[in-house]
Design an enzyme around this catalytic site. Structure first.
Site, short mmCIF file in Angstrom:
data_model
loop_
_atom_site.label_atom_id
_atom_site.label_comp_id
_atom_site.label_asym_id
_atom_site.label_seq_id
_atom_site.Cartn_x
_atom_site.Cartn_y
_atom_site.Cartn_z
N TYR A 191 0.83 -1.22 0.00
CA TYR A 191 0.00 0.00 0.00
C TYR A 191 0.87 1.27 0.00
CZ TYR A 191 -3.05 3.67 1.82
OH TYR A 191 -3.71 4.86 2.01
N VAL A 261 -3.23 13.08 -1.33
CA VAL A 261 -2.63 14.09 -0.45
C VAL A 261 -1.34 14.69 -1.01
CG1 VAL A 261 -3.68 13.39 1.74
CG2 VAL A 261 -1.51 12.36 1.02
N1 GLU Z 1 -0.64 7.26 1.51
C1 GLU Z 1 -1.58 8.18 2.09
C2 GLU Z 1 -2.10 7.67 3.40
O1 GLU Z 1 -2.37 6.53 3.50
C3 GLU Z 1 -2.69 8.37 1.11
C4 GLU Z 1 -3.73 9.34 1.59
C5 GLU Z 1 -4.30 10.20 0.51
O2 GLU Z 1 -3.71 10.47 -0.51
O3 GLU Z 1 -5.41 10.67 0.71
O4 GLU Z 1 -2.24 8.36 4.35
#
Ligand code: GLU
Length: 309
Positions: A191, A261
């Protein structure tokens, strides 16, 4: 200059001049280093005309936009059985909320909140070593983005591995309800790395083209998914693609979209175009502030909202 290019250039100038840029995400330390002044946009229409502006060729961290593509892969792997693992309703909660997960016995609301994306990643990991699963995701992005140079930003991945306490909590919590088949660390590792894929607006808009054209890239003629699957992925992007800001995005922009994000947004104008914007400053819901405003302006001027002019 085409009309589309002219509109895109004007939007870039307008966005560059604005002082309200939102706040760059800092909870992943490596993302805090990104220049908040960056702004890029790429629009690719049905015929393959490309209108670009600003930093359209600068790779940025796609973060949660990767969830559209992992969803596509997981649906390809297990079909509608995926929906026993994750729901299809907007969450109305922050992207990393744990409260809702407790109330709903570890079954995530939709594939685009973090918990749901972890469930989707778990499906992709099954039957593979984590490295193979990640390779499959990356190759899919290179194929869709038509660029073998698309890569994972290892510094971003390592940064999130070190600090992703909230995602660790979500994954462990889901595992306690038996909602993950694979080891928590395997799922999290894949992930974090797929979120850390770096792409430019041009590559991302290219990758989204199948969603704008009934599952198939109209230029290459290559089919990625069946038309009804593309339609459903778009429906999820519209209702769930911007976390608890999804209603606001539909209200203002009126297109299926997915934000990350890192400040990117992939938006789909069905039958018309695939659009990627990037501006790293975020609004309080974690969605790109100027990215949303730019898309609002673009759809208004072109009459592209799916809800009419
Ligand atoms: N890798 C980020 C997280 O898990 C992704 C969150 C996003 O882009 O909204 O917090």
């Amino acid at each position: 200059m085409s009309d589309l290019q002219e509109i895109v250039s004007e939007i870039v100038d307008a966005m560059r001049a604005r002082e309200d840029r939102g706040e760059v995400a800092t909870y992943i330390p490596e993302l805090a280093r990104v220049d908040p002044g960056a702004f890029g946009i790429a629009v690719i229409d049905r015929e393959g005309n490309v209108a670009v502006g600003g930093d359209a060729d600068t790779p940025f961290s796609i973060q949660s936009i990767s969830k559209v593509f992992t969803l596509t892969l997981a649906l390809g792997k297990v079909g509608d059985r995926l929906w026993s693992r994750v729901g299809r309703e907007p969450s109305g909660s922050p992207f990393n909320s744990i409260v809702q997960l407790e109330r709903e016995q570890g079954l995530p609301r939709n594939p685009f909140i973090n918990a749901g994306a972890l469930a989707v990643t778990d499906v992709i990991v099954s039957g593979h070593q984590p490295r193979e699963a990640l390779g499959e995701i990356l190759r899919f992005m290179q194929f869709l983005g038509q660029d073998g140079a698309i890569a994972i930003d290892q510094a971003v991945a390592a940064s999130e591995q070190r600090t992703g306490f909230r995602n660790r909590a979500l994954a462990n919590y889901m595992k306690s309800f038996d909602r993950l088949d694979n080891a928590v660390d395997f799922v999290l590792g894949v992930y974090f790395h797929h979120c850390a894929i770096a792409m430019s607006c041009r590559q991302l808009a290219t990758a989204g083209r199948f969603l704008a054209h009934l599952g198939r890239n109209p230029e290459t003629g290559l089919s990625v998914v069946q038309p009804d699957r593309a339609r459903r992925i778009n429906a999820l992007m519209l209702t769930c693609g911007h976390y608890d800001g999804s209603g606001e995005f539909a209200f203002r922009v009126g297109l299926p979209g997915k934000s990350g994000v890192g400040g990117g947004i992939l938006a789909i104008a069905p039958g018309k175009a695939s659009i990627a914007v990037w501006s790293p400053g975020l609004d309080p819901s974690g969605n790109s502030h100027l990215g949303r405003i730019a898309l609002e302006e673009l759809t208004r001027r072109l009459g592209w909202s799916i809800f009419g002019m």
